[in-house]
Design a protein around this motif. Structure first.
Motif, short mmCIF file in Angstrom:
data_model
loop_
_atom_site.label_atom_id
_atom_site.label_comp_id
_atom_site.label_asym_id
_atom_site.label_seq_id
_atom_site.Cartn_x
_atom_site.Cartn_y
_atom_site.Cartn_z
N ILE A 1 31.00 -48.09 36.40
CA ILE A 1 29.73 -48.71 35.99
C ILE A 1 29.97 -50.03 35.29
O ILE A 1 29.35 -51.05 35.62
CB ILE A 1 28.95 -47.76 35.07
CG1 ILE A 1 28.65 -46.44 35.79
CG2 ILE A 1 27.65 -48.43 34.59
CD1 ILE A 1 28.01 -45.40 34.89
N PHE A 2 30.89 -50.02 34.33
CA PHE A 2 31.19 -51.24 33.57
C PHE A 2 32.67 -51.27 33.23
O PHE A 2 33.22 -50.29 32.70
CB PHE A 2 30.37 -51.30 32.28
CG PHE A 2 30.82 -52.38 31.33
CD1 PHE A 2 30.59 -53.72 31.60
CD2 PHE A 2 31.50 -52.05 30.16
CE1 PHE A 2 31.01 -54.72 30.73
CE2 PHE A 2 31.92 -53.04 29.27
CZ PHE A 2 31.68 -54.38 29.57
N ALA A 3 33.32 -52.36 33.57
CA ALA A 3 34.72 -52.60 33.21
C ALA A 3 34.89 -54.09 32.96
O ALA A 3 34.09 -54.91 33.41
CB ALA A 3 35.66 -52.12 34.31
N PHE A 4 35.94 -54.46 32.24
CA PHE A 4 36.14 -55.86 31.88
C PHE A 4 37.60 -56.12 31.59
O PHE A 4 38.38 -55.19 31.35
CB PHE A 4 35.28 -56.23 30.66
CG PHE A 4 35.68 -55.50 29.41
CD1 PHE A 4 36.43 -56.14 28.43
CD2 PHE A 4 35.32 -54.17 29.21
CE1 PHE A 4 36.82 -55.47 27.28
CE2 PHE A 4 35.71 -53.49 28.06
CZ PHE A 4 36.45 -54.14 27.09
N THR A 5 37.98 -57.38 31.61
CA THR A 5 39.34 -57.82 31.28
C THR A 5 39.27 -58.77 30.09
O THR A 5 38.60 -59.80 30.18
CB THR A 5 40.00 -58.54 32.47
OG1 THR A 5 39.99 -57.69 33.61
CG2 THR A 5 41.44 -58.92 32.14
N TYR A 6 39.94 -58.42 29.02
CA TYR A 6 40.01 -59.19 27.78
C TYR A 6 38.65 -59.19 27.08
O TYR A 6 37.59 -59.20 27.70
CB TYR A 6 40.47 -60.63 28.00
CG TYR A 6 41.74 -60.78 28.79
CD1 TYR A 6 42.85 -60.00 28.52
CD2 TYR A 6 41.82 -61.70 29.84
CE1 TYR A 6 44.01 -60.14 29.25
CE2 TYR A 6 42.99 -61.85 30.58
CZ TYR A 6 44.08 -61.07 30.29
OH TYR A 6 45.23 -61.21 31.02
N GLY A 7 38.71 -59.20 25.76
CA GLY A 7 37.50 -59.23 24.96
C GLY A 7 37.68 -58.45 23.69
O GLY A 7 38.79 -58.03 23.32
N ARG A 8 36.59 -58.25 22.99
CA ARG A 8 36.59 -57.49 21.74
C ARG A 8 35.63 -56.31 21.89
O ARG A 8 34.48 -56.48 22.29
CB ARG A 8 36.17 -58.35 20.56
CG ARG A 8 36.06 -57.60 19.23
CD ARG A 8 35.95 -58.54 18.05
NE ARG A 8 34.80 -59.42 18.14
CZ ARG A 8 33.60 -59.18 17.59
NH1 ARG A 8 33.40 -58.06 16.92
NH2 ARG A 8 32.62 -60.05 17.72
N VAL A 9 36.12 -55.12 21.57
CA VAL A 9 35.30 -53.92 21.57
C VAL A 9 35.10 -53.50 20.12
O VAL A 9 36.07 -53.44 19.35
CB VAL A 9 35.97 -52.78 22.35
CG1 VAL A 9 35.08 -51.53 22.32
CG2 VAL A 9 36.25 -53.19 23.78
#
Length: 536
Positions: free
Chosen positions: A383-391
């Protein structure tokens, strides 16, 4: 000399037994014991006026043998391993005078077969470390040293024998964060013992670091090994001054900063700055001089963390009561194979008894029922995935022996490359059997299961108050934070799987390899989450 005599006899007996009992191993080729072992000694400072040396007590030994792969030099209280057969050994005495010392030299061949001989040297010892150096090293007995990671040039290399610190390469501030070096601490005890507090892992030179005899593992990046698993240990330290240069010698495998093998001797290049020393040592390959800045002052804590990711790209604030939003979350259900791979005891459901949104809070509840345990695991897989960032996740954790809540991420390609090749980023894990200890860990090939690269921090109110658990994920590093304070930094690179899409997972497990024994009186406990936000 009695103990050394017995050691010599033991080594000779062991060598004879190995030669007589071990057959050729076809996996390593023909096994040959080293032959024609010869050792010569050179006392530092010998001249016509000083036939037994300059008083520093340092002797250089050179060993040669046919079919030898490495050598070990054994003296009372210390030993040195050398690939080249060259070792410089400082001898000390409480009194000034000429003393006879005996050294056992072991030459190792293929398959570990060894040949041993001994050599005696007469050495003039007339050196006492200056009082101010001893005060610098251990003071009142409470001094602890570390690599001064915040200073440029705290670690680097140059030519053998060079006198320009980090002439060829010097690390920038915090450049090797997460490699297993900056969290190490060193103690020069007044009784002559040296304590190395490793925090579970160390940093070292590829191949040479195997001399430590650890369990193996760690991350190989070119000629470095990051986070080589290794426990705290104690060796001995002593001071000598060959050629007038104050030198710290550590016995056995004792080292500081970065394992380079070699003589384990650290020449003090400069100690003019209070509570600080610049040290240099030659590696076991004889390739480089390695440089270190160590300090007995702890780093200043920077309470302000500045993120580079400020654009909110995804969130769930759990504003609508009921089941989790199906446009954002899906479920893992059932018992999984072998307890989800960790021998866990729970069955995952999507029952409102185990997962629901109530009063703006996501609640995942682990329960004891029907002789077993139920819980829930929700995820953004597909549904949702990402590369690099802040969680950032604001949460209050369950308690009770056996509870194992987790806020984590898994590589979206796990179905094609499998785990651990997909990589795993554990933003927060907590076990009720170790209440208030927060774990943040990375798993990937060579560092899966119990060999994950992780750190811990203490949150005294983990189960009674909400706290922010977050991760800052970049191509260069992965930083883990609690309430905006960094406690674990991992050096990311193109060699790790942490450079592709990951999805989010929230769950509470029961028992298993990490959760441990479940309290027989356990009834229920809940992971409460106020929000989940992702920034880029």
């Amino acid at each position: 000399m009695k103990n050394l005599k017995y050691l010599y006899v033991f080594l000779m007996t062991a060598a004879i037994m190995m030669v007589g009992c071990q057959d050729d191993d076809i996996t390593i080729g023909e096994i040959k014991a080293p032959t024609n072992l010869e050792v010569v000694s050179e006392i530092v400072g010998v001249d016509t006026e000083n036939p037994f040396g300059d008083g520093s007590g340092v002797v250089k030994f050179t060993a040669k043998a046919n079919n030898a792969l490495s050598y070990k030099f054994v003296t009372p209280g210390s030993q040195q391993i050398s690939q080249t057969g060259i070792a410089s050994i400082p001898f000390t005495s409480a009194n000034s005078g000429i003393f006879t010392y005996e050294v056992a030299v072991v030459a190792y061949g293929t398959g570990g077969i060894s040949t041993t001989t001994t050599i005696k040297v007469d050495v003039f010892v007339d050196y006492s470390p200056p009082a101010e150096l001893l005060e610098l090293l251990y003071g009142d007995g409470s001094k602890t040293w570390r690599i001064k990671s915040e200073q440029a040039g705290h670690f680097g290399l140059g030519p053998v024998g060079g006198n320009i610190p980090v002439e060829w390469y010097g690390a920038g501030p915090e450049e090797k964060a997460g490699a297993g070096m900056y969290d190490d601490r060193y103690v020069f005890n007044k009784d002559g013992t040296f304590t190395h507090l490793t925090n579970g892992t160390v940093f070292g030179r590829r191949i040479l670091v195997d001399e430590l005899g650890g369990p193996g593992g760690g991350t190989v990046q070119e000629d470095d090994v990051f986070n080589y698993p290794y426990d705290d240990y104690t060796q001995n330290w002593q001071i000598s001054a060959p050629g007038g240069s104050e030198t710290i010698t550590l016995s056995g495998i004792g080292f500081m900063g970065y394992y380079t093998g070699g003589s384990h001797q650290y020449r003090i290049f400069n100690r003019s700055v209070p509570n600080e020393m610049i040290l240099t040592t030659v590696d076991g390959n004889g390739d480089f001089s390695w440089w270190f800045i160590i300090t007995s002052e702890e780093p200043k804590v920077d309470d302000e963390f500045s993120t580079i990711y400020k654009d909110l790209i995804w969130e769930d604030t759990f504003d609508v009561d009921g089941a989790p939003d199906p446009a954002k979350w899906t479920y893992d259900l059932g018992t999984g194979d072998n307890g989800w791979g960790n021998s866990e005891s729970q069955t995952y459901t999507k029952s409102p008894d185990n997962v629901k949104i109530e009063d703006g809070i996501l609640k995942i509840t682990a329960k004891a029922e029907n002789g077993g345990y139920t819980s829930s695991r929700i995820k953004t897989d597909g549904i949702f995935a990402f590369t690099y960032g802040r969680v950032e996740v604001r949460a209050k954790l369950p308690s009770g022996g056996g509870t194992w809540p987790a806020i984590w991420m898994l590589g979206q390609n796990y179905t094609t490359v499998s785990w651990p090749a997909s990589g795993e980023i554990d933003i927060m894990e907590h076990v009720g059997n170790d209440q208030n200890t927060i774990h943040s860990t990375l798993h990937y090939p060579g560092n899966s299961g119990g060999n994950g690269v992780g750190k811990q921090t203490t949150v005294p109110t983990a189960s009674t108050e909400f706290h922010n658990y977050s991760v800052e994920w970049t191509p260069e590093f992965i930083k883990f934070l609690v309430d905006d304070k960094v406690f674990h930094t991992f050096p990311n690179s193109a060699d790790t799987p942490f450079n592709a899409d990951f999805f989010l997972i929230l769950n509470v497990a029961m028992g298993g390899n990490f959760g441990g024994a479940i309290d027989p009186g356990f009834t229920a406990s809940t992971l409460e989450i106020d929000y989940v936000k992702v920034y880029q």
